[in-house]
Design a protein around this motif. Structure first.
Motif, PDB file in Angstrom:
ATOM      1  N   THR A 138     -43.401   3.227 -11.407  1.00 24.54           N
ATOM      2  CA  THR A 138     -44.594   3.449 -10.129  1.00 24.54           C
ATOM      3  C   THR A 138     -43.520   4.898  -9.038  1.00 24.54           C
ATOM      4  O   THR A 138     -43.723   5.115  -8.190  1.00 24.54           O
ATOM      5  CB  THR A 138     -43.308   2.669  -9.370  1.00 24.54           C
ATOM      6  OG1 THR A 138     -43.989   1.405 -10.380  1.00 24.54           O
ATOM      7  CG2 THR A 138     -43.661   1.824  -8.087  1.00 24.54           C
ATOM      8  N   LEU A 139     -42.054   5.148  -9.325  1.00 26.99           N
ATOM      9  CA  LEU A 139     -41.519   6.224  -8.178  1.00 26.99           C
ATOM     10  C   LEU A 139     -41.758   7.209  -8.727  1.00 26.99           C
ATOM     11  O   LEU A 139     -42.552   8.022  -7.576  1.00 26.99           O
ATOM     12  CB  LEU A 139     -39.824   5.795  -8.267  1.00 26.99           C
ATOM     13  CG  LEU A 139     -39.207   6.723  -8.036  1.00 26.99           C
ATOM     14  CD1 LEU A 139     -39.512   6.871  -6.545  1.00 26.99           C
ATOM     15  CD2 LEU A 139     -37.995   7.454  -8.230  1.00 26.99           C
ATOM     16  N   TYR A 140     -43.091   8.156  -9.826  1.00 23.93           N
ATOM     17  CA  TYR A 140     -42.946   9.220  -9.993  1.00 23.93           C
ATOM     18  C   TYR A 140     -44.757   9.165  -9.622  1.00 23.93           C
ATOM     19  O   TYR A 140     -44.906  10.458 -10.061  1.00 23.93           O
ATOM     20  CB  TYR A 140     -42.259   9.707 -11.270  1.00 23.93           C
ATOM     21  CG  TYR A 140     -40.671  10.334 -10.384  1.00 23.93           C
ATOM     22  CD1 TYR A 140     -39.312   9.633 -11.828  1.00 23.93           C
ATOM     23  CD2 TYR A 140     -40.315  10.755  -9.700  1.00 23.93           C
ATOM     24  CE1 TYR A 140     -38.636   9.211 -10.973  1.00 23.93           C
ATOM     25  CE2 TYR A 140     -39.449  11.368  -9.619  1.00 23.93           C
ATOM     26  CZ  TYR A 140     -38.667  10.552  -9.918  1.00 23.93           C
ATOM     27  OH  TYR A 140     -37.201  11.109  -9.656  1.00 23.93           O
TER      28      TYR A 140
ATOM     29  N   ASP B  83     -22.953  17.667 -13.306  1.00 21.43           N
ATOM     30  CA  ASP B  83     -21.567  17.397 -11.968  1.00 21.43           C
ATOM     31  C   ASP B  83     -21.021  18.550 -11.314  1.00 21.43           C
ATOM     32  O   ASP B  83     -20.679  19.378 -11.881  1.00 21.43           O
ATOM     33  CB  ASP B  83     -20.328  15.645 -12.459  1.00 21.43           C
ATOM     34  CG  ASP B  83     -19.951  16.154 -10.541  1.00 21.43           C
ATOM     35  OD1 ASP B  83     -19.708  16.528  -9.994  1.00 21.43           O
ATOM     36  OD2 ASP B  83     -18.551  14.917 -11.267  1.00 21.43           O
TER      37      ASP B  83
ATOM     38  N   PRO C  92     -20.397  10.757 -11.707  1.00 18.36           N
ATOM     39  CA  PRO C  92     -20.395  10.799 -10.048  1.00 18.36           C
ATOM     40  C   PRO C  92     -20.535   9.293  -9.671  1.00 18.36           C
ATOM     41  O   PRO C  92     -21.399   8.318 -10.267  1.00 18.36           O
ATOM     42  CB  PRO C  92     -21.525  11.287  -9.248  1.00 18.36           C
ATOM     43  CG  PRO C  92     -22.653  11.290 -10.609  1.00 18.36           C
ATOM     44  CD  PRO C  92     -21.212  11.741 -12.019  1.00 18.36           C
ATOM     45  N   GLY C  93     -20.527   8.349  -8.857  1.00 13.12           N
ATOM     46  CA  GLY C  93     -20.313   7.181  -8.814  1.00 13.12           C
ATOM     47  C   GLY C  93     -19.062   6.311  -9.291  1.00 13.12           C
ATOM     48  O   GLY C  93     -18.816   5.179  -8.746  1.00 13.12           O
TER      49      GLY C  93
ATOM     50  N   VAL D  50     -34.675   1.484 -10.022  1.00 10.29           N
ATOM     51  CA  VAL D  50     -34.724   2.964 -10.526  1.00 10.29           C
ATOM     52  C   VAL D  50     -34.771   3.820  -8.551  1.00 10.29           C
ATOM     53  O   VAL D  50     -35.392   3.114  -7.636  1.00 10.29           O
ATOM     54  CB  VAL D  50     -35.914   2.950 -10.779  1.00 10.29           C
ATOM     55  CG1 VAL D  50     -36.846   4.237 -10.614  1.00 10.29           C
ATOM     56  CG2 VAL D  50     -35.921   2.620 -12.524  1.00 10.29           C
ATOM     57  N   PRO D  51     -34.393   4.330  -8.112  1.00  9.64           N
ATOM     58  CA  PRO D  51     -33.429   6.172  -9.374  1.00  9.64           C
ATOM     59  C   PRO D  51     -31.830   5.357  -8.701  1.00  9.64           C
ATOM     60  O   PRO D  51     -32.096   4.532  -7.987  1.00  9.64           O
ATOM     61  CB  PRO D  51     -34.091   7.114  -8.510  1.00  9.64           C
ATOM     62  CG  PRO D  51     -34.358   7.264  -7.192  1.00  9.64           C
ATOM     63  CD  PRO D  51     -34.540   5.651  -6.930  1.00  9.64           C
ATOM     64  N   GLY D  52     -31.421   6.515  -9.212  1.00  5.26           N
ATOM     65  CA  GLY D  52     -29.936   6.448  -8.243  1.00  5.26           C
ATOM     66  C   GLY D  52     -29.450   5.567  -9.023  1.00  5.26           C
ATOM     67  O   GLY D  52     -27.856   5.491  -7.515  1.00  5.26           O
TER      68      GLY D  52
ATOM     69  N   ASN E 211     -21.676  11.021  -3.949  1.00  7.40           N
ATOM     70  CA  ASN E 211     -21.882  11.574  -4.934  1.00  7.40           C
ATOM     71  C   ASN E 211     -23.803  13.177  -4.959  1.00  7.40           C
ATOM     72  O   ASN E 211     -23.069  14.277  -6.029  1.00  7.40           O
ATOM     73  CB  ASN E 211     -23.442  10.470  -5.283  1.00  7.40           C
ATOM     74  CG  ASN E 211     -22.215   9.214  -5.733  1.00  7.40           C
ATOM     75  OD1 ASN E 211     -21.489   9.771  -6.273  1.00  7.40           O
ATOM     76  ND2 ASN E 211     -22.209   7.693  -6.002  1.00  7.40           N
TER      77      ASN E 211
ATOM     78  N   LEU F  53     -36.187  15.193 -20.684  1.00  5.64           N
ATOM     79  CA  LEU F  53     -37.150  13.741 -20.204  1.00  5.64           C
ATOM     80  C   LEU F  53     -38.094  13.646 -20.912  1.00  5.64           C
ATOM     81  O   LEU F  53     -37.546  12.379 -21.162  1.00  5.64           O
ATOM     82  CB  LEU F  53     -37.216  13.741 -18.562  1.00  5.64           C
ATOM     83  CG  LEU F  53     -36.969  13.180 -17.339  1.00  5.64           C
ATOM     84  CD1 LEU F  53     -35.525  13.093 -17.879  1.00  5.64           C
ATOM     85  CD2 LEU F  53     -37.311  12.711 -16.278  1.00  5.64           C
TER      86      LEU F  53
ATOM     87  N   ARG G 227     -31.098  10.417  -5.375  1.00  6.49           N
ATOM     88  CA  ARG G 227     -30.876  10.459  -6.904  1.00  6.49           C
ATOM     89  C   ARG G 227     -32.541  10.853  -7.162  1.00  6.49           C
ATOM     90  O   ARG G 227     -32.677  10.744  -8.075  1.00  6.49           O
ATOM     91  CB  ARG G 227     -30.646   9.092  -7.537  1.00  6.49           C
ATOM     92  CG  ARG G 227     -29.379   8.782  -6.924  1.00  6.49           C
ATOM     93  CD  ARG G 227     -28.088  10.324  -7.479  1.00  6.49           C
ATOM     94  NE  ARG G 227     -27.966  10.134  -9.109  1.00  6.49           N
ATOM     95  CZ  ARG G 227     -27.436  11.441  -9.412  1.00  6.49           C
ATOM     96  NH1 ARG G 227     -27.126  12.248  -8.927  1.00  6.49           N
ATOM     97  NH2 ARG G 227     -27.178  10.877 -11.054  1.00  6.49           N
TER      98      ARG G 227
ATOM     99  N   ASP H 260     -30.894  10.212 -14.239  1.00  7.55           N
ATOM    100  CA  ASP H 260     -30.397  10.911 -13.876  1.00  7.55           C
ATOM    101  C   ASP H 260     -31.343  12.243 -13.088  1.00  7.55           C
ATOM    102  O   ASP H 260     -31.901  13.084 -13.826  1.00  7.55           O
ATOM    103  CB  ASP H 260     -29.378  12.248 -14.349  1.00  7.55           C
ATOM    104  CG  ASP H 260     -28.132  12.789 -13.812  1.00  7.55           C
ATOM    105  OD1 ASP H 260     -27.324  13.210 -15.026  1.00  7.55           O
ATOM    106  OD2 ASP H 260     -28.618  13.141 -13.138  1.00  7.55           O
ATOM    107  N   PRO H 261     -31.574  13.160 -12.097  1.00  8.33           N
ATOM    108  CA  PRO H 261     -31.779  13.950 -11.606  1.00  8.33           C
ATOM    109  C   PRO H 261     -31.954  15.107 -11.960  1.00  8.33           C
ATOM    110  O   PRO H 261     -32.574  16.152 -12.597  1.00  8.33           O
ATOM    111  CB  PRO H 261     -32.272  13.487 -10.298  1.00  8.33           C
ATOM    112  CG  PRO H 261     -30.563  13.081  -9.781  1.00  8.33           C
ATOM    113  CD  PRO H 261     -30.994  12.111 -10.464  1.00  8.33           C
ATOM    114  N   GLU H 262     -30.984  15.585 -12.802  1.00 11.29           N
ATOM    115  CA  GLU H 262     -30.544  16.871 -13.093  1.00 11.29           C
ATOM    116  C   GLU H 262     -30.424  16.625 -14.390  1.00 11.29           C
ATOM    117  O   GLU H 262     -30.405  18.440 -15.522  1.00 11.29           O
ATOM    118  CB  GLU H 262     -28.888  16.246 -13.009  1.00 11.29           C
ATOM    119  CG  GLU H 262     -27.778  16.639 -11.926  1.00 11.29           C
ATOM    120  CD  GLU H 262     -27.911  17.317 -10.956  1.00 11.29           C
ATOM    121  OE1 GLU H 262     -28.687  18.154 -10.641  1.00 11.29           O
ATOM    122  OE2 GLU H 262     -27.959  17.720  -9.371  1.00 11.29           O
ATOM    123  N   THR H 263     -31.687  15.262 -15.026  1.00 16.33           N
ATOM    124  CA  THR H 263     -31.743  15.737 -16.794  1.00 16.33           C
ATOM    125  C   THR H 263     -32.490  16.978 -17.037  1.00 16.33           C
ATOM    126  O   THR H 263     -33.783  16.524 -15.934  1.00 16.33           O
ATOM    127  CB  THR H 263     -32.017  14.267 -17.047  1.00 16.33           C
ATOM    128  OG1 THR H 263     -31.548  13.739 -17.221  1.00 16.33           O
ATOM    129  CG2 THR H 263     -32.729  14.695 -19.190  1.00 16.33           C
ATOM    130  N   PRO H 264     -33.142  17.949 -16.720  1.00 14.51           N
ATOM    131  CA  PRO H 264     -34.478  18.912 -17.125  1.00 14.51           C
ATOM    132  C   PRO H 264     -35.355  18.251 -18.103  1.00 14.51           C
ATOM    133  O   PRO H 264     -35.346  17.449 -18.558  1.00 14.51           O
ATOM    134  CB  PRO H 264     -33.478  20.041 -18.410  1.00 14.51           C
ATOM    135  CG  PRO H 264     -32.375  19.988 -18.736  1.00 14.51           C
ATOM    136  CD  PRO H 264     -31.367  18.367 -18.001  1.00 14.51           C
TER     137      PRO H 264
END
Lengths: 896, 278
Positions: free
Chosen positions: A549-551, A482, A817-818, A777-779, B143, A525, B111, A517-521
């Protein structure tokens, strides 16, 4: 001129010539032709050494100071205004203090203090500091001195040009009785039994007769170096990283052959010597070299046939810290933290004495590490030397004995930048303690903002070796990176691997949050995904599908699609027809990342191979049954390999793995465990290796290559995950062996242990409730509560009235967050523990000696994990039935 | 108003305040010409085309149309995980449409692993003004303010102000302290007298160029008391300097409607007494 007159003139001329050749400096001495230290002298001769030993006095305990005053004395150099002092410890008074320039550490003899001052070595009378004599050094450095009842033996030299000079000087008058100069570099000598022991070139020790100056024996090291020699009432000792006793066996010149003790510890930062380096260039002030070294005292052994240490301990000085190690096992016994730098240490039978920079004389109890006596000298000290044998003041311990965990933490959390290597070293030691809280401690060190990156890296490596404390790792999953709160997620790669090793299924929810979490290196991952596949179940199918699906076509994974590959494997593991079609669509899509496509296709090929292998095995079995005879191919392949089979195969191929581990240990001496997780194909080939520690690409590559050469038994399943752990322990001395007896071999690194004993899995065995359905997914945010800092540990039992010295608690991580409305709990930082107070009048507090920390769990032992579950019934798409052993997870597709 | 080319729309999305002014009064502004139904349906159908160029062209058209009937197909496209170019375009198109039905998918993309995607998603969400989804949008923007990427934080900070999320004031101050200068703009949009004082507390501790945009917002607001505006001008007078003179000069050159005489005169006085830069 008459014939007699001519003869007389000739004799006179010859005498004058002879005298001139010998030199006119001294009438009764002179520079000798270097017969001693000559290249032709035969070394390592048993009869020569025996002659020396015969002349040495019998070993005796040191019960009184050696000086003629008979008082316990400390001689030292002043700090600030240069000078020398002598302090009487028994009366607590300064005998004398003298201003003068100094360029060496002081040497205490029985009647004087020797220092190099300017261009001379000066002898100062012990009683009052008046000058007795001085010897010009002629531009050489003063390396040290030894003494007996007649002489002082000085060694001078010029390091760069390899010039060494040995002088025998009358201790009272300063007259040089003899001197020898060679092209060998001499170190500080020792004297005993009318003999002078001179180390030279770090390879040899020559023994000279003090009267004849003849070299009567020479010991040369064949497999070691000799950096020091010293004489005590207990005997004559020499060595470098280990300690030899000069006895009849010394002629061997080997560690194996001589009476030798080698400390079992490895990876001690600074790689310190066991004694002061006799070849070190002298300095007249504070010296960092003297603040990183061991201090020992040979114990009295009447037989004179072993090397044992006083208190059975070695003591490591590291600036402000003293660490006591058990001499036999190398286990840390206690850690003493001093408020100021320690300038000198002396190990005596009554305890460990030290002098600190502000000039305090302190004794630390050898068994507990508590300070129990203190006396101010009254001046700032730059260096000091002790002559206090037999001195034993009454003990008044201050403080209480903390647990080893607390002792180590106090150093690890100390922010003195000089201590960073030491802190890194101790965090590895901390990780070996079994308490679950240690896992939280290591995470806290990683999370602390003031922790240097090197310490964080050490924390990561330490975490990788943990087998306890899953609950703390799970709690740490609540912390996400954060920017505003300046918090950082834990090292997810290592945390994930540790959670898998601990079989912590309760971590699944937290792991999903970090997957999303997009911050996870990216480099972490893959491990997060792998942990989800290992610890999760079919309820994660939707999460895996959504993520893929997303990626599946996104450039976020174009450089490193490993995490996506792992999730695809997870779908194959837990899914059915529907998931197979999903993967088919990914393969068919033109947008899917090529590496992901290739991976899925490879898995399909493996499935097909497994199906064909199963068909073939079934056909053979049927033929054999029909023929009613024993088939030549009697082997019925197992569904998957058991952990024992994997362990046996690995052990049988240890010679392939060992060089990689040994090379790694050279780079990382504190390495204690290696975990390998890999995939086995049913053809018995290993691939997709993950290694803990994971920060060494060279190590991983070496193990991968070795693993690829190992042929495992075949089995029926598509493939399976396998795990193997290598525990690296320092070699225990053989039973019945006392310290000081020769070790089995030269000081080579211990061979990694590759036993086949499986580790009993921790955690629940049997049906495990699936985690709650993951969010979309995601967020998706997670709801969590801040993790409050755990209270300091309670005092150990048996220590009455003990309070704990508080460890600075770290502020709790803020909510991710959140989470609306979540505030942080303000934490008042606790000041570091105060320095030890002055001598209290409280009397002694009985203390229970702290037992050495037990070895970490699972040592020795290795895990070979074989996994197998019954396949999902076809067409149902239901999760697999609960498994009796959670380790038994194969990668088996349901039959078509 | 909606008949803007896609490229110009991108530029306007990048400049928050100007865009916000244009959008004040809610989404789907009046006066938008009716979209040809056949063209809309054709573009929606083209989203299924096998080649990326056709799909991209379809998304562009749908963004121009800005018709809420395109929301569902664009959402489906995003949920299928398209390649990068299509992702960017689809997110921006949803922003142009500003249909509250797209909030959920856009929040998911705030995200995303790639910062560019997160930034576009935040910008698109910021364009959605519907009380039914305000809470969701506000939470997503808050966020995003914590994001590790500075550009994401910047657009989130601006968007919070655009959305009138007064509950985020403290978070905005924290962001400002943590080097998110855009937060000052939103503080100026949302804060009261106490917040103006709090922002003034940064004078001398932070670059003036980071604080002035916040003061600009306070000074231009019709709901902000004149006395407090005068107080801001007095604080700037204490700082003085060419930057302050230039700021007040520009402010007076384009004053907000209804600027009081008192504030105007005070600003003029300070401009007069600050010497010109040498």
């Amino acid at each position: 001129m008459t014939r007699p007159t001519v003869m007389a003139w000739r004799v006179a001329a010859a005498s004058a010539t002879l005298l001139a050749a010998l030199g006119c400096e001294e009438l009764f001495g002179g520079v000798m032709e270097p017969a001693a230290f000559g290249n032709l002298f035969a070394d390592n001769r048993e009869e020569d050494v025996a002659k020396v030993v015969a002349r040495l006095p019998a070993p005796a305990p040191a019960t009184a100071p050696a000086n003629r005053l008979g008082r316990p004395l400390v001689a030292g150099l002043r700090y600030g205004t240069p000078g020398v002092f002598v302090f009487d410890v028994s009366s607590g008074t300064m005998l004398w203090s003298k201003e003068m320039s100094v360029a060496s550490r002081p040497v205490l003899t029985d009647r004087a203090v020797l220092v190099q001052s300017g261009t001379a070595v000066v002898s100062l009378r012990l009683e009052d500091g008046s000058e007795m004599w001085k010897i010009e050094t002629e531009g050489m450095s003063f390396f040290g001195a030894a003494y007996d009842e007649k002489h002082v033996y000085l060694t001078l030299g010029v390091t760069v040009s390899h010039v060494g000079r040995l002088l025998a000087v009358n201790a009272d008058s300063g007259w040089t009785s003899w001197k020898i100069q060679t092209t060998k570099l001499f170190g500080r000598p020792a004297a005993a039994g009318g003999l002078v022991f001179v180390p030279w070139e770090r390879q040899d020790i020559s023994v000279l007769d003090r009267e004849t100056q003849e070299e009567i024996a020479r010991v040369r090291s064949v497999d070691d170096v000799y950096n020091f020699v010293f004489a005590r009432p207990q005997g004559v000792f020499y060595g470098s990283k280990g300690l030899y006793r000069f006895d009849a066996k010394s002629f061997h010149g080997t560690q194996q052959g001589a009476t030798y003790y080698r400390p079992p510890m490895q990876g001690v930062p600074g790689d310190p010597e066991l004694w002061a380096d006799a070849f070190a260039e002298p300095t007249g002030g504070r010296n960092a070299r003297e603040k990183i070294r061991f201090f020992v005292a040979p114990a009295f052994d009447p037989s004179g046939q072993s090397v044992t240490l006083e208190h059975d301990k070695l003591f490591l000085l590291y600036f402000r810290f003293l660490v006591a190690y058990d001499a036999a096992s190398g286990a840390i016994q206690w850690v003493y933290r001093h408020p100021d730098d320690i300038e000198a240490v002396s190990v005596q039978s009554s305890g460990v004495f030290l002098v600190d920079s502000p000039g305090n004389l302190v004794r630390v109890a050898a068994d507990t590490g508590l300070p129990d006596w203190r006396l101010p000298i009254g001046i700032d000290v730059a260096a000091a030397t002790f002559d206090i044998a037999g001195f034993s003041p009454p003990a008044q311990p201050v403080g209480t004995v903390e647990t080893m965990r607390v002792q180590l933490l106090q150093v690890i959390l100390d922010q003195d930048n000089r201590l960073l290597p030491f802190r890194q070293y101790l965090i590895a030691k901390l990780a070996q303690l079994p308490e679950a809280e240690v896992t939280r401690d290591i995470l806290d060190v990683y999370a602390q903002r003031t922790s240097p990156q090197a310490l964080k890296d050490a924390a990561r490596a330490a975490l990788a070796s943990r087998a306890e404390g899953a609950e703390h790792l799970i709690g740490a999953l609540d912390t996400h990176t954060d920017y505003l709160m300046n918090t950082q997620a834990p090292p997810m790669g290592v945390v994930s691997q540790s959670l898998v090793a601990m079989q912590a299924r309760a971590a699944v929810t937290g792991l999903v949050a970090h997957l999303l979490d997009p911050e996870t290196p990216l480099e972490d991952l893959q491990e997060v995904a792998q942990a989800l596949v290992e610890l999760g179940d079919a309820s994660l199918i939707s999460t895996f599908e959504s993520y893929l699906t997303l990626y599946h076509a996104d450039s976020a994974f174009s450089q490193n699609p490993n995490a996506l590959n792992v999730l695809a494997d997870g779908l194959l593991k837990y899914g059915g027809d529907e998931e197979r079609r999903f993967l088919d669509n990914l393969v068919a899509s033109t947008y899917t990342l090529p590496a992901l496509k290739a991976h899925i296709q490879k898995r399909y090929d493996e499935i097909e191979q497994a199906r064909l292998a199963a068909e073939e095995a079934a056909r053979l079995a049927a033929e054999a049954a029909a023929a009613g005879t024993v088939s030549a191919v009697q082997e019925v392949l197992p569904q998957t390999l058991s952990r024992e089979q994997i362990g046996q195969t690995m052990t049988a191929n240890a010679s392939l793995i060992a060089p990689c581990v040994q090379a790694k240990m050279q780079r990382s001496p504190t390495l204690s465990q290696v975990r390998m997780v890999f995939r086995l194909s049913n053809a018995g080939q290993a691939s997709d290796l993950s290694v803990l520690p994971s920060d060494d690409a060279e190590f991983t590559a070496c193990l991968s290559e070795a693993l690829s050469r190992i042929q495992f038994p075949r089995f029926l399943a598509l493939s399976q995950r396998a795990q193997f752990t290598i525990d690296i322990a320092t070699p225990e001395p053989p039973p019945g062996t006392a310290p000081g007896t020769p070790p089995p071999g030269p000081g080579t690194p211990p061979t990694p242990i590759l036993p086949g004993t499986p580790i009993v899995p921790t955690g629940p065995v049997g049906p495990v409730a699936p985690p709650p359905p993951p969010p979309g997914v995601p967020g998706t945010g997670t709801t969590s509560v801040p993790v409050a800092p755990l209270p300091p540990p309670p005092p150990p039992p048996g220590v009455p009235g003990a309070g704990t010295v508080p460890v600075t608690p770290l502020p709790p991580p803020p909510p991710p967050p959140g989470v609306p409305g979540a505030g942080t709990v303000p934490v008042t930082p606790v000041a570091p523990p105060p320095p030890p107070p002055g001598v209290p009048g409280a009397g002694t507090v009985p203390v229970t000696p702290v037992a050495p920390p037990p070895p970490p769990p699972g040592v020795p032992g290795a895990t070979g994990t074989g996994a197998g579950t019954p396949p999902t019934p076809p067409g149902t798409g239901t999760p697999p039935p609960p498994v009796a052993n959670p380790d038994e997870y194969p990668d088996v597709l349901p039959p078509e | 108003m909606r008949l803007l080319s896609f490229g110009i729309l991108i530029g306007l999305l990048a400049t928050g305040p100007a865009l916000a002014q244009g959008r004040r009064g809610g989404g789907g502004g009046g006066g938008r010409p009716a979209v040809d139904r056949a063209a809309l349906e054709a573009a929606i159908e083209e989203l299924k085309a096998p080649d990326m160029a056709t799909v991209l062209g379809a998304i562009t058209k749908l963004a121009e149309f800005a018709d809420p009937r395109a929301t569902a197909p664009l959402t489906r496209l995003l949920r299928a995980g398209p390649p990068d170019e299509l992702t960017h375009a689809a997110i921006q198109a949803l922003g142009a449409i500003s249909d509250p039905e797209s909030v959920d998918v856009l929040i998911e993309y705030t995200r995303h692993r790639r910062p560019r995607v997160r930034r576009l998603a935040v910008q698109s969400i910021a364009q959605i003004r519907d009380p039914r989804v305000n809470d969701k949008v506000n939470e997503a923007l808050r966020n995003a303010l914590r994001d590790s990427n500075d550009r994401v934080r910047g657009v989130a900070a601006i968007a919070i102000g655009e959305h009138g999320d007064r509950g985020a004031i403290d978070l905005l101050f924290l962001a400002f302290e943590r080097n998110v200068p855009e937060a000052a703009v939103s503080i100026g949009k949302l804060g009261g007298v106490a917040e103006a004082e709090r922002l003034a507390g940064f004078l001398g501790r932070r670059q003036l160029s980071e604080i002035l945009p916040g003061f600009d917002e306070f000074l231009r607001r019709s709901d902000f008391p004149d006395d407090a505006k005068v107080n801001i001008i007095h604080k700037l007078e204490e700082i003085a300097g060419p930057d302050v003179k230039r700021f007040l000069t520009n402010f007076l050159a384009s004053p907000p409607p209804g600027l009081s005489q008192k504030v105007r005169e005070e600003a003029q006085r300070v401009v007069r007494i600050i010497p010109d830069a040498i």
